[in-house]
Design a protein around this motif. Structure first.
Motif, PDB file in Angstrom:
ATOM      1  N   HIS A   1       0.944   3.962  -2.992  1.00 20.19           N
ATOM      2  CA  HIS A   1       0.614   5.350  -2.670  1.00 20.19           C
ATOM      3  C   HIS A   1       1.697   6.305  -3.152  1.00 20.19           C
ATOM      4  O   HIS A   1       1.398   7.376  -3.713  1.00 20.19           O
TER       5      HIS A   1
ATOM      6  N   LYS B   1      -8.025   3.476  -2.488  1.00 22.38           N
ATOM      7  CA  LYS B   1      -7.119   3.287  -1.353  1.00 22.38           C
ATOM      8  C   LYS B   1      -7.667   2.237  -0.386  1.00 22.38           C
ATOM      9  O   LYS B   1      -7.006   1.226  -0.087  1.00 22.38           O
TER      10      LYS B   1
ATOM     11  N   ALA C   1       0.827  -1.209   0.000  1.00 20.61           N
ATOM     12  CA  ALA C   1       0.000   0.000   0.000  1.00 20.61           C
ATOM     13  C   ALA C   1       0.860   1.256   0.000  1.00 20.61           C
ATOM     14  O   ALA C   1       0.551   2.240  -0.690  1.00 20.61           O
TER      15      ALA C   1
ATOM     16  N   SER D   1      -6.044   7.174  -6.554  1.00 19.79           N
ATOM     17  CA  SER D   1      -5.561   6.858  -5.210  1.00 19.79           C
ATOM     18  C   SER D   1      -6.651   7.069  -4.168  1.00 19.79           C
ATOM     19  O   SER D   1      -6.804   6.255  -3.249  1.00 19.79           O
ATOM     20  N   ARG D   2      -7.391   8.143  -4.298  1.00 22.66           N
ATOM     21  CA  ARG D   2      -8.453   8.409  -3.330  1.00 22.66           C
ATOM     22  C   ARG D   2      -9.589   7.404  -3.449  1.00 22.66           C
ATOM     23  O   ARG D   2     -10.193   7.002  -2.443  1.00 22.66           O
TER      24      ARG D   2
ATOM     25  N   ARG E   1       1.228   9.067  -5.982  1.00 22.02           N
ATOM     26  CA  ARG E   1       1.480  10.454  -5.575  1.00 22.02           C
ATOM     27  C   ARG E   1       2.478  11.125  -6.508  1.00 22.02           C
ATOM     28  O   ARG E   1       2.341  12.314  -6.826  1.00 22.02           O
TER      29      ARG E   1
ATOM     30  N   ARG F   1      -6.483  -1.903  -0.228  1.00 22.56           N
ATOM     31  CA  ARG F   1      -5.829  -2.403   0.966  1.00 22.56           C
ATOM     32  C   ARG F   1      -6.619  -3.530   1.612  1.00 22.56           C
ATOM     33  O   ARG F   1      -6.057  -4.521   2.075  1.00 22.56           O
TER      34      ARG F   1
END
Length: 392
Positions: free
Chosen positions: A26, A47, A22, A43-44, A30, A51
């Motif tokens: 990320h 996420k 994770a 990503s938002r 990013r 996970r």
């Protein structure tokens, strides 16, 4: 104890691998998000489901590797593995839904609705929102079906289910006729283009904007911040007004009832001045006409145009206020008046003189004499036999 220790160690390793994966994902997203906006959105969106999916899958693998297949020593192993399978399918459905929503949002990003000419963007947004709901519903149905197929005995019951599918479909269709009608009506609205999100409509004599279109109902945001919820079949079976069907520009009228002393030429000059100072008028239409001149009043109609419905309402109010002040200030004699002509007749007309007792008595006496002519005895004296006609 050895098996339990191996299981705990495997679960710990699974947690570490999940955290490391994770973190790496990320950081990668990013880094990409500094150049591409979609990476931050991805990503938002993914996420938490990613996970969760990774953690469940690794924990299941750790459990399968740590607990041997021994029905006598570990009779609960199959039940736990079955539970892991169900959770994996559910979390996988969650992840698939989020990815589908991300892809749809990625397509909507190119169509902005915060620009003046957004008719195409609103049509695309309406269709994509309906497709999103259908996609989520299909994925959830597939996930529920996959979970049901993991239970023993469901495969054997499939033949009987298929055999009675015809009767069940008929019963379900009759029971859910209105619901299915709304669903098909919602799909029709999304792809026919009769209404779109953010369209200005008039329904049930209420003015508002289309805020949301679902498979079963439509939400109209009224001008006073109320929400008008209507079934989807309303817009396919009831006439309604769509003010932004082909464009957002609109025409509006302002009418005045004035006296004959008003000068339309001077009013046109004042209208030019009013619209010249307005930032709401779009410059397309500016008309002043005398539409009626009967009944002692002159009706003046002013046509103006604006970019949208809200601006048109403000522009009409502005023109009306400025014209009222101009008439009061420059032409007070042109204010509407009601003319009434009052005349006084002869003094004797309408005056009733009192009657005397002698007049009343003579009136009744004359009436009694006239009644006696019809109700009294018949006089036969003086009638000769030869005057009587012979009987037939």
């Amino acid at each position: 104890m050895d098996t339990l220790l191996r299981l705990l160690v495997a679960i710990g390793i699974a947690l570490l691998v999940t955290a490391a994966a994770a973190l790496v994902l990320h950081l990668v997203l990013r880094t990409i998000a500094r150049r591409e906006r979609w990476a931050a959105v991805l990503s938002r969106r993914t996420k938490h489901p990613f996970r969760s999916m990774l953690l469940v899958a690794l924990t299941w693998a750790a459990f399968a590797a740590s607990v041997p297949r021994n029905a006598e020593a570990y009779p609960w192993r199959d039940e736990v593995s079955h539970a892991f399978l169900i959770v994996t399918i559910a979390v996988g459905c969650w992840l698939a839904c989020e990815i589908a929503i991300f892809l749809e949002d990625l397509g909507l990003h190119r169509y902005r609705v915060d620009v003046p000419d957004n008719r195409v963007a609103r049509r695309i947004r309406t269709q994509v929102l309906i497709i999103r709901r259908l996609t989520v519903a299909v994925l959830v149905i597939i996930a529920v079906g996959a979970i049901l197929l993991t239970f023993p005995g469901v495969e054997a019951a499939g033949a009987s289910v298929l055999a009675s599918a015809g009767l069940i479909s008929v019963v379900a269709g009759l029971a859910a006729q209105s619901t299915l009608g709304n669903v098909f009506a919602g799909m029709q609205l999304a792809f026919s283009g009769s209404i779109r999100v953010d369209d200005v409509v008039v329904v049930e004599q209420q003015w508002g904007r289309i805020e949301e279109i679902t498979l079963t109902y439509v939400v109209v945001h009224l001008w006073d911040d109320r929400r008008f919820v209507l079934p989807s079949t309303y817009f396919t079976s009831t006439p309604f007004e769509n003010w932004t069907r082909t464009g957002s520009e609109l025409l509006g009228a302002v009418e005045f009832d004035l006296d004959w002393r008003i000068s339309p030429t001077e009013m046109r000059t004042e209208l030019d001045r009013i619209l010249g100072t307005s930032t709401i008028w779009d410059g397309r239409t500016k008309v002043l006409q005398v539409t009626e001149a009967v009944g002692g009043l002159v009706r003046v109609r002013i046509l103006v145009s604006a970019r949208d419905a809200g601006g048109l309402f403000d522009l009409r109010c502005y023109v009306r206020e400025e014209m009222v002040e101009w008439v009061q200030r420059e032409h007070p004699d042109a204010l509407p008046r009601q003319r009434v002509q009052v005349t006084q007749g002869r003094e004797a007309v309408g005056k009733a003189r009192p009657r005397t007792e002698e007049q009343d008595a003579s009136l009744f006496r004359e009436g009694d004499e006239r009644s006696a002519l019809f109700t009294g005895p018949i006089q036969t004296s003086g009638i000769r036999p030869e005057d009587v006609p012979p009987a037939r």
